[in-house]
Design a protein around this motif. Sequence first.
Motif, PDB file in Angstrom:
ATOM      1  N   THR A  23       0.864  -1.264   0.073  1.00 18.04           N
ATOM      2  CA  THR A  23      -0.207   0.017   0.186  1.00 18.04           C
ATOM      3  C   THR A  23       0.920   1.321  -0.046  1.00 18.04           C
ATOM      4  O   THR A  23       1.950   1.162   0.487  1.00 18.04           O
ATOM      5  N   ALA A  24       0.500   2.364  -0.417  1.00 18.35           N
ATOM      6  CA  ALA A  24       1.216   3.674  -0.637  1.00 18.35           C
ATOM      7  C   ALA A  24      -0.051   4.853  -0.790  1.00 18.35           C
ATOM      8  O   ALA A  24      -1.074   4.707  -1.029  1.00 18.35           O
ATOM      9  N   GLY A  25       0.610   5.893  -0.570  1.00 16.38           N
ATOM     10  CA  GLY A  25      -0.077   7.105  -0.969  1.00 16.38           C
ATOM     11  C   GLY A  25      -1.274   7.032   0.413  1.00 16.38           C
ATOM     12  O   GLY A  25      -0.835   7.076   1.456  1.00 16.38           O
ATOM     13  N   VAL A  26      -2.351   7.625  -0.203  1.00 14.12           N
ATOM     14  CA  VAL A  26      -3.489   7.470   0.765  1.00 14.12           C
ATOM     15  C   VAL A  26      -4.401   6.136   0.830  1.00 14.12           C
ATOM     16  O   VAL A  26      -5.556   6.255   0.021  1.00 14.12           O
ATOM     17  N   GLY A  27      -3.539   5.106   1.317  1.00 18.03           N
ATOM     18  CA  GLY A  27      -4.206   3.803   1.431  1.00 18.03           C
ATOM     19  C   GLY A  27      -4.469   3.082  -0.062  1.00 18.03           C
ATOM     20  O   GLY A  27      -5.651   2.278  -0.043  1.00 18.03           O
ATOM     21  N   HIS A  28      -3.662   3.426  -0.905  1.00 16.43           N
ATOM     22  CA  HIS A  28      -3.788   2.894  -2.051  1.00 16.43           C
ATOM     23  C   HIS A  28      -3.044   1.345  -2.150  1.00 16.43           C
ATOM     24  O   HIS A  28      -2.063   1.392  -2.041  1.00 16.43           O
ATOM     25  N   LYS A  29      -4.056   0.449  -2.419  1.00 16.44           N
ATOM     26  CA  LYS A  29      -3.381  -1.156  -2.507  1.00 16.44           C
ATOM     27  C   LYS A  29      -3.110  -1.191  -3.986  1.00 16.44           C
ATOM     28  O   LYS A  29      -3.684  -0.897  -5.069  1.00 16.44           O
ATOM     29  N   LEU A  30      -1.788  -1.393  -4.003  1.00 19.33           N
ATOM     30  CA  LEU A  30      -0.970  -1.818  -5.110  1.00 19.33           C
ATOM     31  C   LEU A  30      -1.860  -2.726  -6.030  1.00 19.33           C
ATOM     32  O   LEU A  30      -2.010  -3.973  -5.379  1.00 19.33           O
ATOM     33  N   THR A  31      -1.644  -2.724  -7.265  1.00 23.85           N
ATOM     34  CA  THR A  31      -2.174  -3.751  -8.223  1.00 23.85           C
ATOM     35  C   THR A  31      -0.940  -4.495  -8.534  1.00 23.85           C
ATOM     36  O   THR A  31       0.277  -4.113  -8.266  1.00 23.85           O
ATOM     37  N   LEU A  53      -4.685   8.699  -6.007  1.00 29.06           N
ATOM     38  CA  LEU A  53      -6.013   9.150  -5.092  1.00 29.06           C
ATOM     39  C   LEU A  53      -6.932   9.286  -5.993  1.00 29.06           C
ATOM     40  O   LEU A  53      -8.071   9.210  -5.802  1.00 29.06           O
ATOM     41  N   ASP A  54      -6.668  10.228  -7.158  1.00 34.49           N
ATOM     42  CA  ASP A  54      -7.638  10.614  -8.050  1.00 34.49           C
ATOM     43  C   ASP A  54      -8.482   9.329  -8.589  1.00 34.49           C
ATOM     44  O   ASP A  54      -9.727   9.569  -8.470  1.00 34.49           O
TER      45      ASP A  54
END
Length: 97
Positions: A23-31, A53-54
């Motif tokens: 995960t990185a950014g604001v809770g983005h689960k990586l593909t 995030l967008d």
Amino acid sequence: MADNEGGDRSKVYPDSSKDKNPTAGVGHKLTEEEKKKYPVGTEVPATVRTAWLDADLKDSVGAVQRLVKVKLTQTQFDALVDFTYNVGHGFLRVRNS
């Protein structure tokens, strides 16, 4: 949600789930593809994190618009988008019996 209240993490980290999803950014689960490019511990550029995030917010907005069939006030809509962003849109699906 859009004010980044949860914090923006610049390095990829394993989340707190039992699967330890990168995960990185604001809770983005990586593909899977993102995991190859940004392994755990890697710094992710701010422009990439902002794009994630967008895209994640757009997905949440779309899920609320598509799955909620009652009229909402703007405040209710915003709250549902925020909630959907944080927990996923599975909770919005209702079974018709």
